[in-house]
Design a protein around this motif. Structure first.
Motif, mmCIF file in Angstrom:
data_model
loop_
_atom_site.group_PDB
_atom_site.id
_atom_site.type_symbol
_atom_site.label_atom_id
_atom_site.label_comp_id
_atom_site.label_asym_id
_atom_site.label_seq_id
_atom_site.Cartn_x
_atom_site.Cartn_y
_atom_site.Cartn_z
ATOM 1 N N ALA A 1 0.727 -1.676 -0.123
ATOM 2 C CA ALA A 1 0.367 -0.168 -0.095
ATOM 3 C C ALA A 1 1.128 1.454 0.268
ATOM 4 N N VAL A 2 0.711 1.760 -1.273
ATOM 5 C CA VAL A 2 1.333 3.647 -1.157
ATOM 6 C C VAL A 2 0.407 4.622 -0.690
ATOM 7 N N TYR A 3 0.718 5.491 0.215
ATOM 8 C CA TYR A 3 0.132 6.833 0.021
ATOM 9 C C TYR A 3 1.316 7.549 -0.490
ATOM 10 N N ALA A 4 0.233 8.665 -0.141
ATOM 11 C CA ALA A 4 0.806 10.507 -1.009
ATOM 12 C C ALA A 4 0.240 11.646 0.270
ATOM 13 N N VAL A 5 1.575 11.686 0.766
ATOM 14 C CA VAL A 5 0.887 13.601 1.294
ATOM 15 C C VAL A 5 1.539 14.432 0.379
ATOM 16 N N GLY A 6 1.643 15.735 0.132
ATOM 17 C CA GLY A 6 1.664 16.670 0.020
ATOM 18 C C GLY A 6 1.264 18.101 0.374
ATOM 19 N N LEU A 7 2.628 19.159 0.306
ATOM 20 C CA LEU A 7 2.122 20.823 0.975
ATOM 21 C C LEU A 7 1.894 21.532 -0.586
ATOM 22 N N SER A 8 0.888 22.069 -0.723
ATOM 23 C CA SER A 8 0.451 23.310 -1.677
ATOM 24 C C SER A 8 1.033 22.695 -2.881
ATOM 25 N N GLN B 1 -9.731 8.055 -4.036
ATOM 26 C CA GLN B 1 -9.631 7.653 -3.088
ATOM 27 C C GLN B 1 -9.628 8.122 -1.436
ATOM 28 N N PRO B 2 -9.308 7.571 -0.383
ATOM 29 C CA PRO B 2 -9.298 8.526 1.488
ATOM 30 C C PRO B 2 -8.654 9.716 0.246
ATOM 31 N N LEU B 3 -9.486 10.403 1.262
ATOM 32 C CA LEU B 3 -8.623 11.861 1.088
ATOM 33 C C LEU B 3 -8.969 13.029 2.798
ATOM 34 N N LEU B 4 -6.772 13.495 3.051
ATOM 35 C CA LEU B 4 -8.060 13.945 4.565
ATOM 36 C C LEU B 4 -7.123 15.063 4.194
ATOM 37 N N LEU B 5 -7.818 16.144 3.935
ATOM 38 C CA LEU B 5 -7.137 17.353 3.311
ATOM 39 C C LEU B 5 -7.191 18.165 4.742
ATOM 40 N N PHE B 6 -6.330 18.799 5.444
ATOM 41 C CA PHE B 6 -5.559 19.923 6.539
ATOM 42 C C PHE B 6 -5.511 21.455 5.418
ATOM 43 N N ARG B 7 -6.190 22.784 5.828
ATOM 44 C CA ARG B 7 -6.561 23.436 5.311
ATOM 45 C C ARG B 7 -5.870 24.897 6.153
ATOM 46 N N SER B 8 -5.445 25.168 6.339
ATOM 47 C CA SER B 8 -5.072 27.064 7.785
ATOM 48 C C SER B 8 -5.772 27.388 7.123
ATOM 49 N N ALA B 9 -6.842 28.109 8.148
ATOM 50 C CA ALA B 9 -7.765 29.434 7.908
ATOM 51 C C ALA B 9 -7.318 30.557 7.739
ATOM 52 N N ASP B 10 -6.489 30.766 7.870
ATOM 53 C CA ASP B 10 -5.090 32.018 7.738
ATOM 54 C C ASP B 10 -4.264 31.138 6.806
ATOM 55 N N GLN C 1 -3.417 9.751 -12.367
ATOM 56 C CA GLN C 1 -2.752 8.353 -12.392
ATOM 57 C C GLN C 1 -2.037 7.382 -12.293
ATOM 58 N N HIS C 2 -2.599 6.957 -10.982
ATOM 59 C CA HIS C 2 -3.002 5.634 -10.693
ATOM 60 C C HIS C 2 -3.862 5.251 -8.862
ATOM 61 N N PRO C 3 -5.046 4.971 -9.702
ATOM 62 C CA PRO C 3 -6.094 4.544 -9.137
ATOM 63 C C PRO C 3 -5.939 3.781 -8.180
ATOM 64 N N GLU C 4 -4.656 2.969 -7.719
ATOM 65 C CA GLU C 4 -4.268 1.725 -7.176
ATOM 66 C C GLU C 4 -3.863 2.859 -5.850
ATOM 67 N N LEU C 5 -3.549 3.920 -5.709
ATOM 68 C CA LEU C 5 -2.658 4.843 -4.589
ATOM 69 C C LEU C 5 -3.787 4.715 -3.404
ATOM 70 N N ALA C 6 -3.550 4.557 -2.540
ATOM 71 C CA ALA C 6 -3.872 4.191 -1.225
ATOM 72 C C ALA C 6 -4.703 5.110 -0.881
ATOM 73 N N GLY C 7 -4.418 6.905 -0.371
ATOM 74 C CA GLY C 7 -4.699 7.771 0.168
ATOM 75 C C GLY C 7 -3.635 8.847 -0.789
ATOM 76 N N LEU C 8 -4.851 10.193 -0.270
ATOM 77 C CA LEU C 8 -3.756 11.260 0.148
ATOM 78 C C LEU C 8 -3.978 11.498 1.302
ATOM 79 N N VAL C 9 -2.632 13.342 1.526
ATOM 80 C CA VAL C 9 -3.019 13.074 2.877
ATOM 81 C C VAL C 9 -2.888 14.428 2.132
ATOM 82 N N LEU C 10 -3.337 15.978 2.186
ATOM 83 C CA LEU C 10 -3.404 17.673 1.575
ATOM 84 C C LEU C 10 -3.089 18.477 2.505
#
Length: 261
Positions: free
Chosen positions: A97-104, A194-203, A116-125
């Motif tokens: 299982a491979v996940y991807a996390v990223g900033l901006s 894919q499952p998605l967890l998104l962090f957003r700064s209020a400011d 591009q890879h539907p098999e990607l297990a999940g995303l944290v943005l």
């Protein structure tokens, strides 16, 4: 001269632009993506936290980054994405299982990886960027032909004493390529399930909140969560809410990895 007698030199020495390649002891892998004009420095504490879980981690340095802003102008979004895609391929060869996390823009790259890879297990943005609303954004293709750079909006961090080590100028030709990349990713958002967890700064003084709204609205993820960070600016991975991001991403990945596959 004594070591670090020059404060600017001391700051430079504290910034680590190098990529990270770590093989863990489990079948979980994570691709870590930094942002536009930044480097792995802004993501290193998060990557270290993922390594501590026993997971395999790849955190590439994107072409044209971590050196001088002029180098970024010699690269395109296709080259940035290819580097992330190679990291994913490397992890896929050793992890179930491979996940991807990223900033901006790193979040934009992670979104493209999911497309591009539907098999990607999940995303944290964290504060992903899929559009630019600034009045001059539409002028980027024209500006790129006449102006090599403009002043940067860097170190948007609320926590005192923190720096992301990004370029002090924004490379205009590279920014024009980023805008084209955002259009490609935005058009393909419905392909993401894919499952998605998104962090957003209020400011956030760099990426407008509509970016997160677009991602949550247009993706097909049925497992999608938004977390608003009340005490951080754009570079939240180095800000007051950083630990909340680190712990939240671990809980998210553990929950998904414990599911039967």
């Amino acid at each position: 001269m004594t070591p670090h007698a020059n404060p600017e030199a001391a700051m430079d020495n504290a910034i680590d632009h190098s990529p990270l390649h770590h093989d863990g002891a489990t079948d979980v892998g994570v691709v870590v993506c930094h942002g536009f004009t930044g480097s792995p420095h802004s993501m290193r504490p998060w990557a270290a936290h993922l390594v501590d879980q026993g997971w395999s981690v790849r955190m590439p340095l994107l072409p044209g980054h971590g050196t001088h802003w002029r180098d970024a102008n010699r690269t395109t979004w296709q080259e940035w994405y290819s580097e992330v895609d190679r990291a994913y391929a490397d992890l896929s060869a050793r992890c179930d299982a491979v996940y991807a996390v990223g900033l901006s823009m790193g979040g934009t790259l992670a979104l493209r990886l999911a497309q591009q890879h539907p098999e990607l297990a999940g995303l944290v943005l964290v504060n992903p960027a899929v559009t630019m609303l600034r009045w001059d954004a539409k002028l980027l293709p024209v500006l790129a032909k006449v102006i090599p750079s403009v002043p940067a909006i860097g170190d948007d961090i609320k926590k005192p004493g923190m720096t992301e080590g990004a370029y002090d100028r924004t490379p205009v030709r590279a920014a024009a390529s980023l805008r084209r990349f955002q259009a490609v990713v935005r058009a393909d958002l419905p392909r993401i399930a894919q499952p998605l967890l998104l962090f957003r700064s209020a400011d956030d003084h760099v990426v407008e909140p509509v970016n997160s709204a677009i991602v949550l609205r247009d993706t097909a993820s049925t497992d999608a969560t938004e977390v608003v960070l009340a005490d951080s600016f754009h570079v939240a991975t180095l800000d007051h809410d950083a630990q909340r991001i680190f712990d939240g991403s671990v809980d998210f990945i553990r929950r998904l990895s414990d599911r039967p596959r």
